[in-house]
Design a protein around this motif. Structure first.
Motif, PDB file in Angstrom:
ATOM      1  N   PHE A 163       1.063  -1.246  -0.045  1.00  0.00           N
ATOM      2  CA  PHE A 163       0.020  -0.049   0.014  1.00  0.00           C
ATOM      3  C   PHE A 163       0.881   1.109  -0.035  1.00  0.00           C
ATOM      4  CE2 PHE A 163      -2.681   3.288   1.849  1.00  0.00           C
ATOM      5  CZ  PHE A 163      -3.638   3.101   1.384  1.00  0.00           C
ATOM      6  N   PHE A 164       1.755   1.140   0.834  1.00  0.00           N
ATOM      7  CA  PHE A 164       2.683   2.441   0.929  1.00  0.00           C
ATOM      8  C   PHE A 164       3.365   2.583  -0.536  1.00  0.00           C
ATOM      9  CE2 PHE A 164       2.279   2.719   5.138  1.00  0.00           C
ATOM     10  CZ  PHE A 164       3.121   3.972   5.935  1.00  0.00           C
ATOM     11  N   ALA A 165       4.034   1.739  -1.249  1.00  0.00           N
ATOM     12  CA  ALA A 165       4.672   1.796  -2.467  1.00  0.00           C
ATOM     13  C   ALA A 165       3.737   2.163  -3.614  1.00  0.00           C
ATOM     14  CB  ALA A 165       5.185   0.293  -3.176  1.00  0.00           C
ATOM     15  N   GLN A 166       2.278   1.937  -3.434  1.00  0.00           N
ATOM     16  CA  GLN A 166       1.247   2.270  -4.511  1.00  0.00           C
ATOM     17  C   GLN A 166       1.066   3.720  -4.245  1.00  0.00           C
ATOM     18  OE1 GLN A 166      -1.955  -0.322  -3.597  1.00  0.00           O
ATOM     19  NE2 GLN A 166      -0.891  -2.258  -4.655  1.00  0.00           N
ATOM     20  N   ASN A 167       1.381   4.138  -3.141  1.00  0.00           N
ATOM     21  CA  ASN A 167       1.005   5.578  -2.540  1.00  0.00           C
ATOM     22  C   ASN A 167       2.488   6.419  -2.623  1.00  0.00           C
ATOM     23  OD1 ASN A 167      -1.964   6.042  -2.040  1.00  0.00           O
ATOM     24  ND2 ASN A 167      -1.503   3.857  -1.300  1.00  0.00           N
ATOM     25  N   GLY A 168       3.542   5.819  -3.113  1.00  0.00           N
ATOM     26  CA  GLY A 168       4.701   6.776  -3.379  1.00  0.00           C
ATOM     27  C   GLY A 168       5.564   6.830  -2.242  1.00  0.00           C
ATOM     28  N   ILE A 169       5.756   5.691  -1.357  1.00  0.00           N
ATOM     29  CA  ILE A 169       6.564   5.442  -0.190  1.00  0.00           C
ATOM     30  C   ILE A 169       7.274   4.108  -0.170  1.00  0.00           C
ATOM     31  CG2 ILE A 169       6.991   5.694   2.201  1.00  0.00           C
ATOM     32  CD1 ILE A 169       4.596   7.408   2.437  1.00  0.00           C
ATOM     33  N   ILE A 170       8.588   4.191   0.003  1.00  0.00           N
ATOM     34  CA  ILE A 170       9.292   2.903   0.106  1.00  0.00           C
ATOM     35  C   ILE A 170       9.358   2.541   1.620  1.00  0.00           C
ATOM     36  CG2 ILE A 170      11.399   1.538  -0.084  1.00  0.00           C
ATOM     37  CD1 ILE A 170      10.167   1.946  -2.749  1.00  0.00           C
ATOM     38  N   LEU A 171       8.637   1.628   1.787  1.00  0.00           N
ATOM     39  CA  LEU A 171       8.455   1.217   3.524  1.00  0.00           C
ATOM     40  C   LEU A 171       8.970  -0.038   3.363  1.00  0.00           C
ATOM     41  CD1 LEU A 171       7.346   1.901   6.448  1.00  0.00           C
ATOM     42  CD2 LEU A 171       5.455   0.378   5.675  1.00  0.00           C
ATOM     43  N   PRO A 172      10.136  -0.417   4.126  1.00  0.00           N
ATOM     44  CA  PRO A 172      10.427  -1.848   3.964  1.00  0.00           C
ATOM     45  C   PRO A 172       9.759  -2.720   4.712  1.00  0.00           C
ATOM     46  CG  PRO A 172      12.090  -0.515   5.270  1.00  0.00           C
ATOM     47  CD  PRO A 172      11.036   0.393   4.628  1.00  0.00           C
ATOM     48  N   HIS A 173       9.769  -4.055   4.261  1.00  0.00           N
ATOM     49  CA  HIS A 173       9.092  -4.920   4.848  1.00  0.00           C
ATOM     50  C   HIS A 173      10.065  -5.873   5.928  1.00  0.00           C
ATOM     51  CE1 HIS A 173       6.427  -8.252   5.895  1.00  0.00           C
ATOM     52  NE2 HIS A 173       7.284  -9.172   5.347  1.00  0.00           N
ATOM     53  N   GLY A 174      10.945  -6.097   5.269  1.00  0.00           N
ATOM     54  CA  GLY A 174      12.108  -6.872   6.280  1.00  0.00           C
ATOM     55  C   GLY A 174      12.989  -6.212   6.903  1.00  0.00           C
ATOM     56  N   ALA A 175      12.957  -4.763   6.782  1.00  0.00           N
ATOM     57  CA  ALA A 175      13.928  -4.063   7.406  1.00  0.00           C
ATOM     58  C   ALA A 175      13.387  -2.856   8.241  1.00  0.00           C
ATOM     59  CB  ALA A 175      14.997  -3.318   6.349  1.00  0.00           C
TER      60      ALA A 175
END
Length: 455
Positions: free
Chosen positions: A405-417
């Motif tokens: 959801f974050f990526a679709q809205n323009g933010i790289i939110l790491p999942h494993g970090a």
């Protein structure tokens, strides 16, 4: 390519050029990537450039970067003082067999700033820093075993990887954690040489460190382990580690490769830990490969080769290379107290905003972290250690949906970090993070209520 086209192609946010690049990469890399930590869904986003707090991918799309190359880029991308310093150094040469004055200057900065760092040795990665810190502790004490925190990540040295990926099926009893292997074929002898501790377990620390005292060279710990939940240490836990180690002549290694960014003097100073050795990396390299071991003068003397063969030899073709030293010095000089205070405010703003959004929606989530770091958990209660933060597959899926959801809205939110902020970010960027998180809660209210059961 728009989002609908990307979805139709099997990926919710990866563009055409990234997919084409990944197809090429699969012909030359075992799984199409050169690092196990690369996140993909199912393809990774390929980056063309980074400017400040934002990335631009090969498809021309812009993302706020909360990964910062795994918390390394504390000033964001293409930080001007680092670019200028590197440009000057490249014109003079990239590496030499001889030492340069830049390594002295960076070492002087670290020794003057970080408590308990009397002497420094530079290496190329955080893994190397921890590896040599463990070896230094063994050389100094004459003992071979180490103790480490269950679930904590300390790089790719066998002994430091023990119980990194422990699961409910193999992690053992609550009072006596089992040493588990990280990969098939890990020598059983390695497991026998590592004592596993639970984070924030005061009684366990006293009992286990005392029980193995005669064999333990060091207790290796991250003051706020990232991989196991970015959970704050209890003051009594820090005190227990300190007391048990001192009583039994066990060295304390504080792994601050990631968490040195928690303050002007690092994480140990923040939480009252007084280590014998500190490992550093990431932010001290200004975006270039680096690692460092620092510590008490008498302990660091194991590296001393001035009188002949040292107790512990440490070299490395690119250790203390002038590019990493120059970039690190430029970055660290701009990380003054004011910069850390501003990051503290930004980090608090993001965590408080996330907590408020959770409370408004009564969502079964929580947030942990400190300074410029945060971690969102699909749990109603803040976890106390790795076992409480461990996620069942359904909850893992929920967190992947959050990243998506974050990526679709323009933010790289790491999942494993660990998500991290940089000095290049603004208050508007912090608000953007909170707004997108709030949007996720509203868009997934039914899913949250179904999957994230209270705990």
């Amino acid at each position: 390519m728009n989002l609908d086209e990307a979805k139709a192609a099997g990926s919710p946010y990866v563009g055409r050029k990234s997919r084409e690049s990944f197809a090429r990469a699969r012909l030359v890399f075992p799984d199409g990537t050169s690092r196990a930590t690369i996140e993909r869904d199912p393809e990774p986003i390929y980056v063309e450039r980074g400017v400040g707090s934002y990335l631009v991918d090969v498809d021309g799309r812009r993302f706020l970067d909360l990964n910062c190359n795994f918390t390394t880029l504390i000033h964001g991308h293409a930080f001007a003082p680092v670019v200028e310093a590197l440009t000057r150094q490249l014109q003079c040469g990239s590496c030499f067999a001889n030492p340069t004055e830049s390594e002295i200057e960076l070492a002087e900065l670290l020794c003057s700033r970080i408590p308990q760092v009397d002497r420094v040795r530079f290496v190329n990665t955080g893994t190397e820093a921890v590896l040599f810190a463990v070896k230094a502790a063994r050389a100094f004490t004459g003992r071979s075993k180490i103790a480490k925190i269950e679930g904590a990540y300390h790089g790719a040295y066998d002994w430091c990887e023990v119980s990194l990926g422990a699961t409910p099926d193999n992690w053992g009893e609550p009072t006596s954690p089992t040493s588990t292997g990280r990969y098939r074929g890990m020598p059983s002898s390695v497991l026998e040489e590592v004592v596993v501790l639970r984070f924030n377990d005061v009684e366990g620390v006293h009992r286990l460190l005392s029980s193995y005292a005669h064999d333990l060279a060091a207790v290796l710990m991250d003051p706020m382990p990232s991989k196991s939940g970015l959970i704050a240490p209890k003051p009594e836990f820090i005190a227990a580690v300190q007391a048990a180690a001192r009583c039994n002549n066990i060295l304390i290694i504080s792994d601050e490769v990631l968490n040195l960014r928690q303050g002007f003097q690092g994480a140990s100073a923040r939480y009252g830990l007084v280590p014998d050795l500190i490992t550093m990396g990431k932010i001290i390299g200004g975006g270039l490969p680096i690692g460092a071991i620092g510590g008490r003068e008498d302990v660091m003397r194991v590296f001393d080769a001035s009188a002949g063969r040292p107790m512990l030899a440490q070299g490395g073709t690119f250790s203390a290379n002038p590019l990493s030293m120059t970039a690190g010095l430029a970055a660290m000089r701009h990380l003054d107290r004011t910069a850390f205070e501003r990051l503290e405010v930004l980090g608090k703003s993001v965590r408080d905003g996330i907590r408020l959004a959770i409370a408004k929606c009564s969502a079964p989530l929580c947030v942990t972290g400190a300074a410029s770091l945060f971690r969102i958990h699909p749990l109603t209660k803040v976890p106390n250690d790795y076992r409480e933060a461990y996620l069942a597959p359904a909850l893992e899926s929920l967190m992947k949906e959050l990243t998506r959801f974050f990526a679709q809205n323009g933010i790289i939110l790491p999942h494993g970090a660990t998500p991290s902020l940089s000095t290049s970010m603004t208050r508007d960027d912090a608000d953007f993070v909170v707004d997108v998180f709030s949007g996720f809660l509203h868009a997934n209210e039914k899913l949250l209520n179904q999957i994230a059961a209270p705990r």
